[in-house]
Design an enzyme around this catalytic site. Structure first.
Site, PDB file in Angstrom:
ATOM      1  N   TYR A  54       0.821  -1.225   0.000  1.00 34.24           N
ATOM      2  CA  TYR A  54       0.000   0.000   0.000  1.00 34.24           C
ATOM      3  C   TYR A  54       0.851   1.269   0.000  1.00 34.24           C
ATOM      4  O   TYR A  54       0.336   2.365  -0.185  1.00 34.24           O
ATOM      5  CB  TYR A  54      -0.945   0.052   1.217  1.00 34.24           C
ATOM      6  CG  TYR A  54      -1.907  -1.108   1.353  1.00 34.24           C
ATOM      7  CD1 TYR A  54      -2.118  -2.001   0.298  1.00 34.24           C
ATOM      8  CD2 TYR A  54      -2.621  -1.318   2.528  1.00 34.24           C
ATOM      9  CE1 TYR A  54      -3.000  -3.069   0.443  1.00 34.24           C
ATOM     10  CE2 TYR A  54      -3.508  -2.373   2.662  1.00 34.24           C
ATOM     11  CZ  TYR A  54      -3.684  -3.254   1.617  1.00 34.24           C
ATOM     12  OH  TYR A  54      -4.551  -4.298   1.758  1.00 34.24           O
ATOM     13  N   ILE A 228     -12.553  -4.626   8.346  1.00 29.71           N
ATOM     14  CA  ILE A 228     -11.618  -3.488   8.288  1.00 29.71           C
ATOM     15  C   ILE A 228     -12.043  -2.501   7.198  1.00 29.71           C
ATOM     16  O   ILE A 228     -11.358  -2.324   6.195  1.00 29.71           O
ATOM     17  CB  ILE A 228     -10.169  -3.991   8.046  1.00 29.71           C
ATOM     18  CG1 ILE A 228     -10.134  -5.071   6.946  1.00 29.71           C
ATOM     19  CG2 ILE A 228      -9.567  -4.522   9.333  1.00 29.71           C
ATOM     20  CD1 ILE A 228      -8.704  -5.468   6.526  1.00 29.71           C
ATOM     21  N   LYS A 230     -12.459   0.619   4.921  1.00 28.61           N
ATOM     22  CA  LYS A 230     -11.577   1.756   4.608  1.00 28.61           C
ATOM     23  C   LYS A 230     -12.438   2.974   4.368  1.00 28.61           C
ATOM     24  O   LYS A 230     -13.460   2.909   3.674  1.00 28.61           O
ATOM     25  CB  LYS A 230     -10.745   1.449   3.356  1.00 28.61           C
ATOM     26  CG  LYS A 230      -9.939   2.634   2.833  1.00 28.61           C
ATOM     27  CD  LYS A 230     -10.665   3.355   1.698  1.00 28.61           C
ATOM     28  CE  LYS A 230      -9.998   4.646   1.299  1.00 28.61           C
ATOM     29  NZ  LYS A 230     -10.771   5.383   0.257  1.00 28.61           N
ATOM     30  N   SER A 231     -12.045   4.104   4.927  1.00 33.58           N
ATOM     31  CA  SER A 231     -12.648   5.367   4.525  1.00 33.58           C
ATOM     32  C   SER A 231     -11.634   6.474   4.740  1.00 33.58           C
ATOM     33  O   SER A 231     -10.854   6.444   5.692  1.00 33.58           O
ATOM     34  CB  SER A 231     -13.921   5.672   5.325  1.00 33.58           C
ATOM     35  OG  SER A 231     -14.421   6.943   4.900  1.00 33.58           O
ATOM     36  N   ARG A 236     -17.584   9.278   7.759  1.00 34.54           N
ATOM     37  CA  ARG A 236     -17.766   7.829   7.579  1.00 34.54           C
ATOM     38  C   ARG A 236     -16.876   7.044   8.539  1.00 34.54           C
ATOM     39  O   ARG A 236     -17.280   6.007   9.061  1.00 34.54           O
ATOM     40  CB  ARG A 236     -17.433   7.435   6.142  1.00 34.54           C
ATOM     41  CG  ARG A 236     -18.511   7.841   5.159  1.00 34.54           C
ATOM     42  CD  ARG A 236     -18.032   7.534   3.774  1.00 34.54           C
ATOM     43  NE  ARG A 236     -19.090   7.683   2.789  1.00 34.54           N
ATOM     44  CZ  ARG A 236     -18.889   7.579   1.489  1.00 34.54           C
ATOM     45  NH1 ARG A 236     -17.677   7.328   1.012  1.00 34.54           N
ATOM     46  NH2 ARG A 236     -19.889   7.728   0.648  1.00 34.54           N
ATOM     47  N   ASN A 240     -18.734   4.488  10.831  1.00 35.43           N
ATOM     48  CA  ASN A 240     -18.351   3.075  10.691  1.00 35.43           C
ATOM     49  C   ASN A 240     -17.927   2.478  12.037  1.00 35.43           C
ATOM     50  O   ASN A 240     -17.981   1.260  12.216  1.00 35.43           O
ATOM     51  CB  ASN A 240     -17.214   2.909   9.680  1.00 35.43           C
ATOM     52  CG  ASN A 240     -17.656   3.172   8.240  1.00 35.43           C
ATOM     53  OD1 ASN A 240     -18.853   3.231   7.951  1.00 35.43           O
ATOM     54  ND2 ASN A 240     -16.705   3.329   7.343  1.00 35.43           N
TER      55      ASN A 240
HETATM   56  N1  LIG Z   1      -5.585  -8.700   1.805  1.00 33.72           N
HETATM   57  C1  LIG Z   1      -5.999  -8.218   0.654  1.00 33.72           C
HETATM   58  O1  LIG Z   1      -5.696  -8.727  -0.434  1.00 33.72           O
HETATM   59  C2  LIG Z   1      -6.894  -7.005   0.670  1.00 33.72           C
HETATM   60  C3  LIG Z   1      -7.584  -6.629  -0.494  1.00 33.72           C
HETATM   61  C4  LIG Z   1      -8.426  -5.526  -0.435  1.00 33.72           C
HETATM   62  C5  LIG Z   1      -8.557  -4.817   0.749  1.00 33.72           C
HETATM   63  N2  LIG Z   1      -7.838  -5.177   1.865  1.00 33.72           N
HETATM   64  C6  LIG Z   1      -7.935  -4.406   3.130  1.00 33.72           C
HETATM   65  O2  LIG Z   1      -9.301  -4.225   3.460  1.00 33.72           O
HETATM   66  C7  LIG Z   1      -9.600  -2.846   3.566  1.00 33.72           C
HETATM   67  C8  LIG Z   1     -11.040  -2.580   3.173  1.00 33.72           C
HETATM   68  O3  LIG Z   1     -11.314  -2.986   1.862  1.00 33.72           O
HETATM   69  P1  LIG Z   1     -11.404  -1.978   0.615  1.00 33.72           P
HETATM   70  O4  LIG Z   1     -10.593  -0.757   0.863  1.00 33.72           O
HETATM   71  O5  LIG Z   1     -11.120  -2.791  -0.592  1.00 33.72           O
HETATM   72  O6  LIG Z   1     -12.926  -1.601   0.512  1.00 33.72           O
HETATM   73  P2  LIG Z   1     -14.149  -1.217   1.474  1.00 33.72           P
HETATM   74  O7  LIG Z   1     -13.672  -0.902   2.837  1.00 33.72           O
HETATM   75  O8  LIG Z   1     -15.163  -2.253   1.270  1.00 33.72           O
HETATM   76  O9  LIG Z   1     -14.694   0.069   0.747  1.00 33.72           O
HETATM   77  C9  LIG Z   1     -14.024   1.287   0.714  1.00 33.72           C
HETATM   78  C10 LIG Z   1     -14.926   2.238  -0.060  1.00 33.72           C
HETATM   79  O10 LIG Z   1     -16.172   2.380   0.632  1.00 33.72           O
HETATM   80  C11 LIG Z   1     -16.393   3.762   0.905  1.00 33.72           C
HETATM   81  N3  LIG Z   1     -17.028   3.843   2.218  1.00 33.72           N
HETATM   82  C12 LIG Z   1     -16.450   3.762   3.435  1.00 33.72           C
HETATM   83  N4  LIG Z   1     -17.362   3.899   4.412  1.00 33.72           N
HETATM   84  C13 LIG Z   1     -18.564   4.064   3.808  1.00 33.72           C
HETATM   85  C14 LIG Z   1     -19.886   4.256   4.275  1.00 33.72           C
HETATM   86  N5  LIG Z   1     -20.146   4.292   5.583  1.00 33.72           N
HETATM   87  N6  LIG Z   1     -20.872   4.401   3.369  1.00 33.72           N
HETATM   88  C15 LIG Z   1     -20.614   4.345   2.048  1.00 33.72           C
HETATM   89  N7  LIG Z   1     -19.374   4.163   1.529  1.00 33.72           N
HETATM   90  C16 LIG Z   1     -18.354   4.032   2.399  1.00 33.72           C
HETATM   91  C17 LIG Z   1     -15.028   4.409   0.868  1.00 33.72           C
HETATM   92  O11 LIG Z   1     -15.133   5.766   0.472  1.00 33.72           O
HETATM   93  P3  LIG Z   1     -14.342   6.993   1.167  1.00 33.72           P
HETATM   94  O12 LIG Z   1     -12.942   6.531   1.457  1.00 33.72           O
HETATM   95  O13 LIG Z   1     -14.407   8.041   0.119  1.00 33.72           O
HETATM   96  O14 LIG Z   1     -15.099   7.346   2.400  1.00 33.72           O
HETATM   97  C18 LIG Z   1     -14.326   3.605  -0.200  1.00 33.72           C
HETATM   98  O15 LIG Z   1     -14.665   4.072  -1.491  1.00 33.72           O
HETATM   99  C19 LIG Z   1      -8.543  -2.192   2.654  1.00 33.72           C
HETATM  100  O16 LIG Z   1      -8.425  -0.796   2.851  1.00 33.72           O
HETATM  101  C20 LIG Z   1      -7.333  -3.003   3.025  1.00 33.72           C
HETATM  102  O17 LIG Z   1      -6.809  -2.548   4.269  1.00 33.72           O
HETATM  103  C21 LIG Z   1      -7.033  -6.272   1.841  1.00 33.72           C
END
Ligand SMILES: NC(=O)c1ccc[n+]([C@@H]2O[C@H](COP(=O)([O-])OP(=O)(O)OC[C@H]3O[C@@H](n4cnc5c(N)ncnc54)[C@H](OP(=O)(O)O)[C@@H]3O)[C@@H](O)[C@H]2O)c1
Length: 266
Positions: A54, A228, A230-231, A236, A240
């Site tokens: 990252y 976990i 992400k925002s 949010r 969250n």
């Molecule tokens: N191990 C792996 O291979 C792997 C792969 C993917 C992810 N991850 C980890 O998991 C974490 C989370 O997954 P992710 O980042 O893919 O996606 P996520 O957390 O499912 O979604 C993030 C998205 O949702 C939005 N969001 C956040 N809170 C919200 C709410 N209350 N209402 C509406 N939309 C909201 C965020 O926008 P804003 O930021 O604009 O608020 C962002 O666009 C990652 O950050 C990473 O640490 C690990």
């Protein structure tokens, strides 16, 4: 300094409590990442998920220091890029230097490396844990068969497997297979794989006076699955984390579980 609220945890052997709710940090770097982590720590998050891939370990570490929250009160996960199999120790040293920390709470293999590197890499993670540089070790994006391969070879199962998880991806058998092996299921991308306008989520949100996103997070917690989100948006980040004041009934959980059969997407 923010005080750590009473929040649900899963207790990892040897590593102690891991908060079930943490902040994801993928796709945030620099000042934006630092601000998000600071804001999360201020509202009470005590679990941060980063990765060498990252390119934000430095920002995460700086935000923890700037927050004034003692290092030992924050559960920090980072990950080994699969391309660094064979250079495990050097990679962790670099991560610790970037984080400016003496240890991480959890070190994961980010993706399975090529087959013949699976077991040697896992042995290196176990060795690093013995040295105290990672309190717990685990994997990410591994199949149940791959988990078993590591356990058969070393007698030690990964403590955590971080995999995609959301109502649309709910799989009772996968959850049960992790539990049976004592492997904590940590879900990622709770929102990216969710239609937050799905009528089941909006109905339950209205019933509990919360948002559909909060229902999704609460669904993870009530299944005792680590989540976990992400925002980068302070509001949010705060909402969250505001999911400890309600819970879902068995019937409500079952309805959300059922969304894996309908698979409606944004
Ligand atoms: N191990 C792996 O291979 C792997 C792969 C993917 C992810 N991850 C980890 O998991 C974490 C989370 O997954 P992710 O980042 O893919 O996606 P996520 O957390 O499912 O979604 C993030 C998205 O949702 C939005 N969001 C956040 N809170 C919200 C709410 N209350 N209402 C509406 N939309 C909201 C965020 O926008 P804003 O930021 O604009 O608020 C962002 O666009 C990652 O950050 C990473 O640490 C690990």
């Amino acid at each position: 300094m923010a005080t750590a609220p009473d929040q649900p945890v899963v207790v990892l052997d040897r590593a102690g409590p891991m908060p079930l709710l943490g902040l994801g940090t993928w796709q945030m770097t620099g000042a934006r990442c630092q601000a998000a982590v600071r804001s999360a720590l201020e509202v009470g998050y005590r679990h941060l998920d980063t990765a060498a891939m990252y390119r934000n370990e430095r920002d995460v570490g700086r935000a923890v220091r700037d927050s004034g929250v003692p290092r030992e009160q924050v559960f920090v996960t980072t990950k080994l890029p699969p391309g660094d199999a064979g250079r495990e120790r050097r990679t962790l040293d670099n991560s610790l230097r970037a984080l400016d920390m003496d240890y991480v709470d959890l070190w994961l293999v980010h993706w399975p490396p090529r087959d013949r590197a699976l077991v040697p890499t896992w042995k290196e993670l176990l060795a690093v844990r013995e040295e105290g540089l990672a309190r717990a070790v685990g994997v990410s994006n591994y199949s149940i068969a791959q988990l078993d391969g590591l356990t058969t070879a070393t007698g030690e199962a990964p403590q955590v497997n971080q995999i995609p998880w959301a109502p649309s991806r709910y799989d009772a058998a996968v959850l049960a297979e992790h539990r049976r092996r004592g492997v904590v299921l940590e879900g990622y991308s709770p929102f990216k794989n969710t239609d937050l306008r799905h009528p089941v989520l909006t109905e339950l949100a209205a019933r509990h006076g919360v948002t559909p996103a909060q229902v999704v997070l609460r669904w993870h917690l009530d299944h005792e699955v680590v989540v976990i989100p992400k925002s980068a948006t302070p509001e949010r980040i705060a909402t969250n984390f505001d999911v400890f004041g309600f819970s879902l009934s068995a019937e409500e959980l079952g309805r959300i579980d059922g969304l894996s059969r309908t698979r409606r997407r944004r």
